[in-house]
Design an enzyme around this catalytic site. Sequence first.
Site, PDB file in Angstrom:
ATOM      1  CE  LYS A 143      38.145  44.027  32.445  1.00  0.00           C
ATOM      2  NZ  LYS A 143      37.284  43.838  33.621  1.00  0.00           N
ATOM      3  NE  ARG A 167      33.110  34.144  35.678  1.00  0.00           N
ATOM      4  CZ  ARG A 167      32.365  34.856  36.522  1.00  0.00           C
ATOM      5  NH1 ARG A 167      31.132  34.464  36.812  1.00  0.00           N
ATOM      6  NH2 ARG A 167      32.840  35.948  37.065  1.00  0.00           N
TER       7      ARG A 167
HETATM    8  N1  BES Z   1      40.037  40.211  35.051  1.00  0.00           N
HETATM    9  C1  BES Z   1      38.765  40.617  35.506  1.00  0.00           C
HETATM   10  C2  BES Z   1      38.692  40.721  37.036  1.00  0.00           C
HETATM   11  C3  BES Z   1      39.372  41.902  37.645  1.00  0.00           C
HETATM   12  C4  BES Z   1      38.818  43.168  37.583  1.00  0.00           C
HETATM   13  C5  BES Z   1      40.535  41.738  38.351  1.00  0.00           C
HETATM   14  C6  BES Z   1      39.437  44.232  38.186  1.00  0.00           C
HETATM   15  C7  BES Z   1      41.154  42.798  38.990  1.00  0.00           C
HETATM   16  C8  BES Z   1      40.605  44.052  38.891  1.00  0.00           C
HETATM   17  C9  BES Z   1      37.705  39.631  35.083  1.00  0.00           C
HETATM   18  O1  BES Z   1      37.904  39.034  33.852  1.00  0.00           O
HETATM   19  C10 BES Z   1      36.429  40.376  34.996  1.00  0.00           C
HETATM   20  O2  BES Z   1      36.326  41.245  34.170  1.00  0.00           O
HETATM   21  N2  BES Z   1      35.477  40.039  35.855  1.00  0.00           N
HETATM   22  C11 BES Z   1      34.231  40.702  35.896  1.00  0.00           C
HETATM   23  C12 BES Z   1      33.165  39.662  36.089  1.00  0.00           C
HETATM   24  C13 BES Z   1      31.769  40.205  35.959  1.00  0.00           C
HETATM   25  C14 BES Z   1      31.511  40.592  34.529  1.00  0.00           C
HETATM   26  C15 BES Z   1      30.802  39.138  36.402  1.00  0.00           C
HETATM   27  C16 BES Z   1      34.247  41.683  37.078  1.00  0.00           C
HETATM   28  O3  BES Z   1      34.785  41.354  38.106  1.00  0.00           O
HETATM   29  O4  BES Z   1      33.751  42.790  36.897  1.00  0.00           O
HETATM   30 MN    MN Z   2      37.143  40.202  32.282  1.00  0.00          MN
END
Ligand code: BES
Ligand code: MN
Length: 496
Positions: free
Chosen positions: A279, A353
Amino acid sequence: MDISVRTVDPTRQRSECYIVAVYDEGSLSPSGTAIDKYSAGTLSKLLKRGDMAGRSGQKQFLYDLPGIAASRVLLVGCGKLKPLSDTQYRTLIGGVIQYLNDAAIKEAVCFLAELEVETRDSSAAIRLGSEVVVHQTYRFSQLKSDKNPSQPALKKFTWHVAQTKQLTAASKAARIGKAIGQGMALTRDLGNLPGNICTPAYLAQTAKKLGRTHGMQVRVLEQKHMQALGMGSLLSVSRGSRQPPKLITLDYRGAKKPGNPVALVGKGITFDAGGISIKPAAAMDEMKFDMCGAASVLGTLQAAAELKLPINIIGVIPSCENLPDGDANKPGDIVTSMSGQTIEVLNTDAEGRLILCDALTYTERFKPKAVIDIATLTGACVIALGNQASGLLGNDQALIDKLLRAGKHSADRAWQLPLWEEYQEQLKSNFADMANIGGREAGTITAACFLSRFTKKFKWAHLDIAGVAWYGGASKGASGRPVSLLTHYLIEECDY
Ligand code: BES
Ligand code: MN
Ligand code: ZN
């Protein structure tokens, strides 16, 4: 916090502070009128001066009213004489508590149960109000060297109800509100703790402690157990971390007769850096909140146990970290889940997931009558619904309807998104049974589509709490949501 209900006689009931509503243009609530009468018109005289017009949010202390047993009366402006929305009511009670705290008041009697709140009877208002009292006196100071100054003084809060026949229902409502508030406080503590303290092992210890306090059986599966069960998907996420993964189960048996449990499955990523699909640095600290689903399972179980709800509940918490490492998942890796289905990990940041799918398959063994998973799963859900509602999807409309209703009752709302078959196509992989991402479009829905492939054997609903689990900005911190929604669902489920 001691929260109770009684029928208060303002000429006799001693108190540090009475809390009384005043409406726009200085008209008084029923209790205000009574207090005015007993104090020979002191209230109305003061109101006529015009300092206190009753505008929403206005507050004014009055001291030593003649004939009144409290040393102070806090007049609270409640705006126009018309029913308040849940949000207005919550803001009002929250503001009162803050005001009491600023004045270091330790004990108060509240005459605001007579306020009209849309779609709530006075008990339902007391329930929500009690939750707000606990919520508003929550502090997280365990990691500050100076722990005391921020602690609220308020220790005892009494709701006045006009009629003794309301006492039983109102007291129960206060008890429920308080238990929910305290469950939320546990959830918030865990969420607020940083990733270097709140590790999977810390969550496991917290679960054990909860189990000891409330007589729940708690089991913690270690990596080797998970290997033996074939949880290749969960373990693939954990491989990039030095912290050992844990799969925690809590078994609450509250029902009078044996019966199938409700299962609550909570995402417990104690830190989500994204893995190799790392990230951006900005706000990455907030990914310590990526275990708020898990924390809401613990908070809800605490509330349910505290209330001794006559229902059986299984909490299931898959927990690990998601970090980049030489041994971490790589984009393109293919892993085999406990269900036997293979998954192409196209983005290592879609890890929630990957741990939930194995936890959901594991949950089959408890023969649950319903399964609800709770997860900070997708940024897309924050885009779709903002910070107001949890995203809600699932394979059983009756279960979804119950959760939507519980969300309304608890003012902890959820909003349904479609889970149509057509969306499943986005998860197609050329090399495995499915990919772990479905592209940019409908990200919350395709995440749920992924989970739906592991929930065919039971009634299942999924709450995406990415937008509601914590507050950002200046008040950064865990919110305790959706403990209130879940507890209300359980209460309805067992006719408590
Ligand atoms: N924990 C995150 C989701 C998230 C992001 C929650 C920002 C709250 C604020 C999750 O594990 C994630 O990174 N999801 C990705 C999925 C994508 C790679 C398909 C996302 O939402 O960007
Ligand atoms: Mn994630
Ligand atoms: Zn995550």
